[in-house]
Design a protein around this motif. Structure first.
Motif, short mmCIF file in Angstrom:
data_model
loop_
_atom_site.label_atom_id
_atom_site.label_comp_id
_atom_site.label_asym_id
_atom_site.label_seq_id
_atom_site.Cartn_x
_atom_site.Cartn_y
_atom_site.Cartn_z
N PRO A 113 0.81 -1.22 0.00
CA PRO A 113 0.00 0.00 0.00
C PRO A 113 0.85 1.28 0.00
O PRO A 113 1.81 1.40 0.76
CB PRO A 113 -0.81 -0.13 1.29
CG PRO A 113 -0.92 -1.60 1.51
CD PRO A 113 0.39 -2.17 1.05
N ILE A 115 -0.39 4.93 0.48
CA ILE A 115 -1.64 5.58 0.87
C ILE A 115 -1.38 7.02 1.29
O ILE A 115 -0.45 7.28 2.05
CB ILE A 115 -2.32 4.81 2.02
CG1 ILE A 115 -2.49 3.34 1.66
CG2 ILE A 115 -3.66 5.46 2.38
CD1 ILE A 115 -3.34 3.08 0.42
N ASN A 119 1.33 7.66 -1.36
CA ASN A 119 1.08 7.80 -2.79
C ASN A 119 1.85 9.00 -3.34
O ASN A 119 2.45 8.93 -4.42
CB ASN A 119 -0.42 7.97 -3.03
CG ASN A 119 -0.78 7.98 -4.50
OD1 ASN A 119 -0.65 6.98 -5.19
ND2 ASN A 119 -1.25 9.13 -4.98
N THR A 132 2.16 -6.66 -7.55
CA THR A 132 0.73 -6.97 -7.64
C THR A 132 0.01 -6.73 -6.32
O THR A 132 -1.22 -6.59 -6.29
CB THR A 132 0.51 -8.43 -8.08
OG1 THR A 132 1.22 -9.30 -7.18
CG2 THR A 132 1.01 -8.65 -9.50
N THR A 133 0.76 -6.66 -5.22
CA THR A 133 0.16 -6.41 -3.91
C THR A 133 0.03 -4.92 -3.59
O THR A 133 -0.50 -4.56 -2.53
CB THR A 133 1.00 -7.07 -2.80
OG1 THR A 133 2.33 -6.52 -2.82
CG2 THR A 133 1.09 -8.58 -3.00
N ARG A 135 -1.26 -1.09 -3.53
CA ARG A 135 -2.52 -0.36 -3.58
C ARG A 135 -2.17 1.12 -3.47
O ARG A 135 -1.20 1.50 -2.81
CB ARG A 135 -3.46 -0.75 -2.44
CG ARG A 135 -3.88 -2.21 -2.44
CD ARG A 135 -4.77 -2.54 -3.62
NE ARG A 135 -5.22 -3.93 -3.60
CZ ARG A 135 -4.57 -4.93 -4.18
NH1 ARG A 135 -3.41 -4.71 -4.78
NH2 ARG A 135 -5.05 -6.16 -4.14
N ALA A 137 -3.79 5.23 -3.00
CA ALA A 137 -4.93 6.07 -2.66
C ALA A 137 -4.45 7.47 -2.31
O ALA A 137 -3.52 7.64 -1.52
CB ALA A 137 -5.71 5.49 -1.49
N THR A 173 -9.38 3.94 -3.34
CA THR A 173 -8.18 3.12 -3.44
C THR A 173 -8.22 2.35 -4.75
O THR A 173 -9.26 1.81 -5.14
CB THR A 173 -8.11 2.13 -2.26
OG1 THR A 173 -8.03 2.87 -1.03
CG2 THR A 173 -6.87 1.24 -2.38
N ILE A 174 -7.09 2.31 -5.45
CA ILE A 174 -7.00 1.56 -6.69
C ILE A 174 -5.92 0.49 -6.56
O ILE A 174 -4.98 0.63 -5.78
CB ILE A 174 -6.71 2.46 -7.91
CG1 ILE A 174 -5.37 3.19 -7.75
CG2 ILE A 174 -7.84 3.46 -8.11
CD1 ILE A 174 -4.93 3.96 -8.99
N ASP A 175 -6.08 -0.59 -7.33
CA ASP A 175 -5.09 -1.65 -7.29
C ASP A 175 -3.98 -1.38 -8.30
O ASP A 175 -4.01 -0.39 -9.04
CB ASP A 175 -5.73 -3.02 -7.50
CG ASP A 175 -6.40 -3.19 -8.87
OD1 ASP A 175 -6.11 -2.39 -9.79
OD2 ASP A 175 -7.20 -4.13 -9.01
N ALA A 176 -3.03 -2.29 -8.35
CA ALA A 176 -1.86 -2.08 -9.19
C ALA A 176 -2.23 -2.07 -10.68
O ALA A 176 -1.67 -1.29 -11.45
CB ALA A 176 -0.81 -3.16 -8.91
N GLU A 178 -5.02 -1.05 -12.06
CA GLU A 178 -5.63 0.25 -12.40
C GLU A 178 -4.56 1.34 -12.41
O GLU A 178 -4.59 2.24 -13.26
CB GLU A 178 -6.73 0.59 -11.40
CG GLU A 178 -7.40 1.94 -11.61
CD GLU A 178 -8.19 2.05 -12.91
OE1 GLU A 178 -8.66 3.16 -13.22
OE2 GLU A 178 -8.32 1.04 -13.63
#
Length: 268
Positions: A113, A115, A119, A132-133, A135, A137, A173-176, A178
């Protein structure tokens, strides 16, 4: 308490690890802010460092601000509005001010993450690779505050105004995947490949002349806010210097001799 940043060398690459896994690498405390400033000074002074990779210890890249301190109104979040303003200036805002001075190309290897301010920290880097893990935001609105670390300046310059506005105004929150689709990161890899891929990219960068790498990064940074005329003036000035470096002469000689160049960072 652990050192906030761990720095190791992999050839011409500096591997920097946020080292506060107990707080999910939150950006808080005088030692953290001072560590970023010292890091920039150290890397700028060492021409043998040609690239750097930033990642997080533990399962998170960076959780942003310390929410427990927000709840308790301690640390950076204590005092009157005027006092908090000054604490931001003397606190977390020192990180983007420091990293904008960094002359070395910096790759974020986002291992989990990222965050809020985490970010934004990724956006302070020149390149971003995600596990891939990972995240992401821009989640300040979710805790009733705004991006006090410069996120509203940083994020639009990475993904454009409309997408940055959507993330900042929703706090979603978006994943990898996206993040890859919208251009926040340039690639997504499996967790066990994140550091190898990031270091391999750093190595490809570091294979080039060290001073020219720094000048190229300088021009890329200037292009964020400058005019075309300013960019052309700066490019002309730096190109004149580049043509008089030993590394330019070495690169041209290696081209004609059909061999790999050996760069030193020296002047002709």
């Amino acid at each position: 308490m652990n050192e906030p940043l761990l720095i190791t060398r992999r050839g011409h690459t500096a591997l920097i690890t946020l080292n506060r896994p107990d707080t999910r690498n939150a950006l808080s405390g005088e030692d953290m802010f001072a560590a970023f400033e010292a890091l920039v000074d150290k890397l700028n002074a060492d021409l043998s460092v040609r690239a750097a990779v930033l990642t997080g210890a533990g399962s998170a890249f960076c959780s942003g601000g310390n929410v427990a301190e927000m709840r308790d109104r301690t640390g950076m979040f204590a005092g009157s509005p005027e006092e908090i303003t000054e604490r931001y200036r003397q606190g977390i805002q020192r990180i983007p001010r420091a990293l904008t001075r960094l002359q070395v190309p910096l790759i974020a290897a986002v291992n989990g993450p990222a965050i809020g301010a985490g970010n934004d920290l990724a956006c302070m880097c020149d390149l971003r690779i995600a596990s891939t893990t990972a995240r992401f935001a821009e989640s300040f609105v979710k805790v009733g505050i705004i991006p006090g670390d410069g996120g509203c300046w940083l994020l639009p310059r990475v993904i454009g105004h409309a997408r940055a506005a959507e993330l900042a105004l929703t706090g979603d929150t978006i994943d990898a995947d996206e993040a890859l689709r919208i251009g926040l990161v340039s690639r997504v890899v499996e967790p066990d490949q994140l550091l190898p891929d990031a270091l391999a990219l750093a190595s490809r960068i570091a294979a080039n002349p060290p001073q020219v790498l720094r000048w190229t990064k300088q021009l890329l940074q200037q292009a964020r806010t400058g005019t075309l005329d300013e960019a052309l003036d700066a490019a002309g000035r730096l190109q004149g210097l580049a043509h008089h470096t030993a590394d330019h002469a070495e690169a041209v000689a290696a081209f004609f001799e059909k061999r790999a160049p050996v760069f030193s960072g020296g002047v002709a």
